[in-house]
Write a protein that holds these residues in place. Structure first.
Motif, PDB file in Angstrom:
ATOM      1  N   GLN A 152     -86.457 -43.685  18.735  1.00 39.55           N
ATOM      2  CA  GLN A 152     -85.063 -43.260  19.514  1.00 39.55           C
ATOM      3  C   GLN A 152     -85.570 -42.606  20.842  1.00 39.55           C
ATOM      4  OE1 GLN A 152     -82.291 -43.725  18.761  1.00 39.55           O
ATOM      5  NE2 GLN A 152     -82.385 -44.724  16.625  1.00 39.55           N
ATOM      6  N   ALA A 153     -86.897 -42.525  21.159  1.00 39.01           N
ATOM      7  CA  ALA A 153     -87.585 -41.823  22.170  1.00 39.01           C
ATOM      8  C   ALA A 153     -86.588 -42.008  23.506  1.00 39.01           C
ATOM      9  CB  ALA A 153     -89.029 -41.809  22.449  1.00 39.01           C
ATOM     10  N   GLU A 154     -86.601 -43.014  23.864  1.00 40.85           N
ATOM     11  CA  GLU A 154     -85.958 -43.664  25.087  1.00 40.85           C
ATOM     12  C   GLU A 154     -84.532 -43.119  25.097  1.00 40.85           C
ATOM     13  OE1 GLU A 154     -84.355 -47.553  27.225  1.00 40.85           O
ATOM     14  OE2 GLU A 154     -86.431 -47.734  26.547  1.00 40.85           O
ATOM     15  N   THR A 155     -83.857 -43.289  23.952  1.00 36.62           N
ATOM     16  CA  THR A 155     -82.091 -42.825  23.864  1.00 36.62           C
ATOM     17  C   THR A 155     -82.226 -41.439  24.241  1.00 36.62           C
ATOM     18  OG1 THR A 155     -81.999 -44.742  22.385  1.00 36.62           O
ATOM     19  CG2 THR A 155     -80.315 -42.818  22.398  1.00 36.62           C
ATOM     20  N   ILE A 156     -83.081 -40.676  23.369  1.00 41.73           N
ATOM     21  CA  ILE A 156     -82.978 -39.181  23.842  1.00 41.73           C
ATOM     22  C   ILE A 156     -83.504 -38.764  25.018  1.00 41.73           C
ATOM     23  CG2 ILE A 156     -84.319 -37.030  22.746  1.00 41.73           C
ATOM     24  CD1 ILE A 156     -84.703 -38.727  20.142  1.00 41.73           C
ATOM     25  N   ILE A 157     -84.605 -39.083  25.644  1.00 45.95           N
ATOM     26  CA  ILE A 157     -84.903 -38.592  27.042  1.00 45.95           C
ATOM     27  C   ILE A 157     -83.966 -39.149  28.202  1.00 45.95           C
ATOM     28  CG2 ILE A 157     -86.610 -40.454  27.368  1.00 45.95           C
ATOM     29  CD1 ILE A 157     -88.543 -38.316  28.632  1.00 45.95           C
ATOM     30  N   SER A 158     -83.432 -40.148  27.871  1.00 47.02           N
ATOM     31  CA  SER A 158     -82.327 -40.753  28.724  1.00 47.02           C
ATOM     32  C   SER A 158     -81.321 -39.703  28.898  1.00 47.02           C
ATOM     33  CB  SER A 158     -81.981 -42.241  28.543  1.00 47.02           C
ATOM     34  OG  SER A 158     -83.000 -42.958  28.572  1.00 47.02           O
ATOM     35  N   LYS A 159     -80.916 -38.863  27.885  1.00 50.73           N
ATOM     36  CA  LYS A 159     -79.732 -37.983  27.911  1.00 50.73           C
ATOM     37  C   LYS A 159     -80.022 -36.806  29.044  1.00 50.73           C
ATOM     38  CE  LYS A 159     -77.520 -39.923  24.516  1.00 50.73           C
ATOM     39  NZ  LYS A 159     -76.700 -40.573  24.655  1.00 50.73           N
ATOM     40  N   LEU A 160     -81.253 -36.743  29.384  1.00 48.60           N
ATOM     41  CA  LEU A 160     -81.584 -35.498  30.171  1.00 48.60           C
ATOM     42  C   LEU A 160     -82.270 -36.126  31.609  1.00 48.60           C
ATOM     43  CD1 LEU A 160     -83.745 -33.756  27.346  1.00 48.60           C
ATOM     44  CD2 LEU A 160     -81.272 -33.287  28.202  1.00 48.60           C
ATOM     45  N   THR A 161     -82.058 -37.367  31.856  1.00 49.83           N
ATOM     46  CA  THR A 161     -82.754 -37.804  33.061  1.00 49.83           C
ATOM     47  C   THR A 161     -82.133 -39.048  33.678  1.00 49.83           C
ATOM     48  OG1 THR A 161     -84.631 -38.362  34.267  1.00 49.83           O
ATOM     49  CG2 THR A 161     -84.620 -39.017  31.892  1.00 49.83           C
ATOM     50  N   ASP A 162     -82.307 -39.324  34.919  1.00 44.23           N
ATOM     51  CA  ASP A 162     -81.644 -40.292  35.396  1.00 44.23           C
ATOM     52  C   ASP A 162     -82.584 -41.282  35.885  1.00 44.23           C
ATOM     53  OD1 ASP A 162     -79.041 -39.612  35.604  1.00 44.23           O
ATOM     54  OD2 ASP A 162     -79.404 -38.492  37.546  1.00 44.23           O
ATOM     55  N   ALA A 163     -83.925 -41.019  35.536  1.00 35.31           N
ATOM     56  CA  ALA A 163     -85.235 -41.948  35.718  1.00 35.31           C
ATOM     57  C   ALA A 163     -84.844 -43.294  35.193  1.00 35.31           C
ATOM     58  CB  ALA A 163     -86.312 -41.258  35.332  1.00 35.31           C
ATOM     59  N   PRO A 164     -85.378 -44.255  35.732  1.00 31.88           N
ATOM     60  CA  PRO A 164     -85.043 -45.611  35.064  1.00 31.88           C
ATOM     61  C   PRO A 164     -86.010 -46.090  34.108  1.00 31.88           C
ATOM     62  CG  PRO A 164     -86.133 -45.813  37.214  1.00 31.88           C
ATOM     63  CD  PRO A 164     -85.852 -44.290  37.065  1.00 31.88           C
ATOM     64  N   LEU A 165     -85.975 -45.137  33.076  1.00 31.68           N
ATOM     65  CA  LEU A 165     -86.702 -45.374  31.936  1.00 31.68           C
ATOM     66  C   LEU A 165     -86.744 -46.634  31.175  1.00 31.68           C
ATOM     67  CD1 LEU A 165     -86.915 -41.556  30.506  1.00 31.68           C
ATOM     68  CD2 LEU A 165     -88.440 -42.698  32.200  1.00 31.68           C
ATOM     69  N   ALA A 166     -85.595 -47.177  31.222  1.00 27.76           N
ATOM     70  CA  ALA A 166     -85.436 -48.667  30.366  1.00 27.76           C
ATOM     71  C   ALA A 166     -86.413 -49.681  31.088  1.00 27.76           C
ATOM     72  CB  ALA A 166     -83.976 -49.212  30.313  1.00 27.76           C
ATOM     73  N   LYS A 167     -86.595 -49.419  32.315  1.00 25.92           N
ATOM     74  CA  LYS A 167     -87.301 -50.538  33.250  1.00 25.92           C
ATOM     75  C   LYS A 167     -88.932 -49.969  33.134  1.00 25.92           C
ATOM     76  CE  LYS A 167     -83.691 -51.686  36.315  1.00 25.92           C
ATOM     77  NZ  LYS A 167     -83.186 -51.159  37.517  1.00 25.92           N
ATOM     78  N   LEU A 168     -89.346 -48.829  32.654  1.00 29.33           N
ATOM     79  CA  LEU A 168     -90.498 -48.370  32.597  1.00 29.33           C
ATOM     80  C   LEU A 168     -91.501 -48.962  31.492  1.00 29.33           C
ATOM     81  CD1 LEU A 168     -92.474 -46.212  34.128  1.00 29.33           C
ATOM     82  CD2 LEU A 168     -91.859 -44.740  32.140  1.00 29.33           C
ATOM     83  N   GLY A 169     -92.484 -49.843  31.883  1.00 28.08           N
ATOM     84  CA  GLY A 169     -93.341 -50.560  30.975  1.00 28.08           C
ATOM     85  C   GLY A 169     -94.313 -49.682  30.341  1.00 28.08           C
ATOM     86  N   TYR A 170     -94.771 -50.215  29.092  1.00 33.83           N
ATOM     87  CA  TYR A 170     -95.806 -49.528  28.451  1.00 33.83           C
ATOM     88  C   TYR A 170     -97.117 -49.275  29.373  1.00 33.83           C
ATOM     89  CZ  TYR A 170     -98.444 -48.157  24.199  1.00 33.83           C
ATOM     90  OH  TYR A 170     -99.313 -47.605  23.079  1.00 33.83           O
ATOM     91  N   TYR A 171     -97.598 -48.133  29.069  1.00 31.29           N
ATOM     92  CA  TYR A 171     -98.696 -47.681  29.989  1.00 31.29           C
ATOM     93  C   TYR A 171     -98.247 -47.699  31.468  1.00 31.29           C
ATOM     94  CZ  TYR A 171    -101.939 -46.291  26.593  1.00 31.29           C
ATOM     95  OH  TYR A 171    -102.897 -45.746  25.844  1.00 31.29           O
TER      96      TYR A 171
END
Length: 365
Positions: A152-171
């Motif tokens: 659930q990490a991506e869902t949680i942090i996405s509530k607090l930022t507009d950074a494109p985390l869904a597109k951020l690859g591992y490492y």
């Protein structure tokens, strides 16, 4: 030795963390309990304080050349905003530390090193920088770090930022963005075998970010998590821990992480020993095992075969996800084959064990 506190010490006390001394730092070993926290990270999410980790900035025209000599992996292979894991070795092939390299540009790299090794690593890096046009800055005291780990990490942090985390690859990482209005660096990394993010911030922002993440994570089962489950999680994923699977007397090849040793990049510290071990096979290897008798193996317990000591346990524990008592041991290479059998000496009694494949746990399998 002076015992230090991270910027989140009071927060841990407030959340009921059981505080212990670890590598010179006062840190929570658990809150609700190791098994419960372990399960939360595997199934939902957990929040760790890893502000005790060390950070070093390497800048200059010869930053890449310096790092190529310093570490075993090929730093030239990573792109800007990519992260690389690598061991760092002594000339004899023994391991100084294992670390993460964050590439900001060809002339700027951000290194994350183990907390207990900060002073040793810093001195080693300075010593090795002689003759290179580089500038090293120890940012350890100016950097706090939170690790949000779990499905659930991506869902949680996405509530607090507009950074494109869904597109951020591992490492991969975002050098500068905001989380809950605070300026941070965010990477999709972690030490649990799960998806997750590490958030680097100013020490004075750490407690605020912790509270905001806990608040955002409440509907998703986020728990504060301590060192205890950090160890069981990394151990199930068979991620090495410095001082256990890696040390000044254990090479990366012996530890089974030879894929992070790049022999084709030119000269680097420890290359001759590591090349010989890769070619001929090391005399010792880290083997994974499951106890087939009763008991839990612990670090430093003897490994015995037909009455003769053949090695030593490096990590042993009950593995909550697998519901088995498993371990890692540095043994003579011939005894490291999957399916092989040996005994672990537990409080004077020999308990049978069988060598099993590593890693013990792979996310999604």
């Amino acid at each position: 030795m002076t015992v230090r506190q991270t910027p989140l010490y009071e927060t841990h006390v407030k959340y009921g963390g059981k505080i212990v001394e670890f590598g010179g730092w006062l840190l929570p070993v658990q809150y609700a309990g190791i098994l419960e926290e372990h399960k939360a990270v595997r199934e939902k999410a957990g929040l760790f304080d890893v502000s005790h980790m060390g950070e070093v900035l390497v800048k200059g025209p010869e930053a890449l050349a310096f790092l190529q000599k310093l570490v075993t992996n090929d730093v030239s292979r990573i792109a800007d905003t990519q992260v690389q894991y690598t061991p760092m070795c002594y000339p004899d092939g023994g391991t100084v530390d294992d670390l993460l390299i964050y590439k900001r540009s060809n002339e700027e790299y951000f290194l994350v090193i183990n907390a207990a090794n900060i002073e040793k690593d810093w001195n080693w890096m300075q010593e090795n920088s002689a003759g290179f046009n580089v500038e090293l800055t120890n940012l350890s005291d100016q950097t706090a770090e939170l690790a949000l780990q779990g499905p659930q990490a991506e869902t949680i942090i996405s509530k607090l930022t507009d950074a494109p985390l869904a597109k951020l690859g591992y490492y991969w990482f975002i050098p500068q963005t905001t989380v809950a209005g605070k300026s941070v660096m965010v990477s999709r990394t972690g030490y649990t075998g799960e998806d997750g993010f590490e958030i680097y911030c100013r020490p004075e922002d750490a407690a605020f970010l912790w509270e905001k993440l806990m608040e955002a994570g409440k509907p998703y089962g986020l728990m504060p998590t301590g060192l205890g489950c950090r160890d069981t999680l990394r151990f199930e994923a068979t991620l090495p821990l410095y001082g256990h699977e890696l040390s000044a007397t254990i090479t990366p090849i012996e530890a089974g992480i030879g894929k992070f040793v790049s022999l084709d990049k030119g000269e680097f510290n420890g290359r001759a020993t590591l090349a010989a071990q890769k070619q001929n096979g090391p005399h010792r290897k880290i083997a994974g095992f499951v106890l087939t008798g009763r008991g839990i193996a612990r670090a430093d317990y003897p490994v015995v075969f037909e009455g003769r000591r053949i090695g030593t346990v490096t990590t042993g524990s009950y593995a909550p996800t697998l519901d088995k008592n498993i371990g890692l041991a540095l043994v003579e290479a011939e005894y490291a084959k999957v399916g092989g059998k040996f005994d672990i000496e537990i409080r004077g009694k020999n308990v049978p064990a069988e060598v099993i494949a590593k890693p013990f746990y792979i996310r999604g399998k």
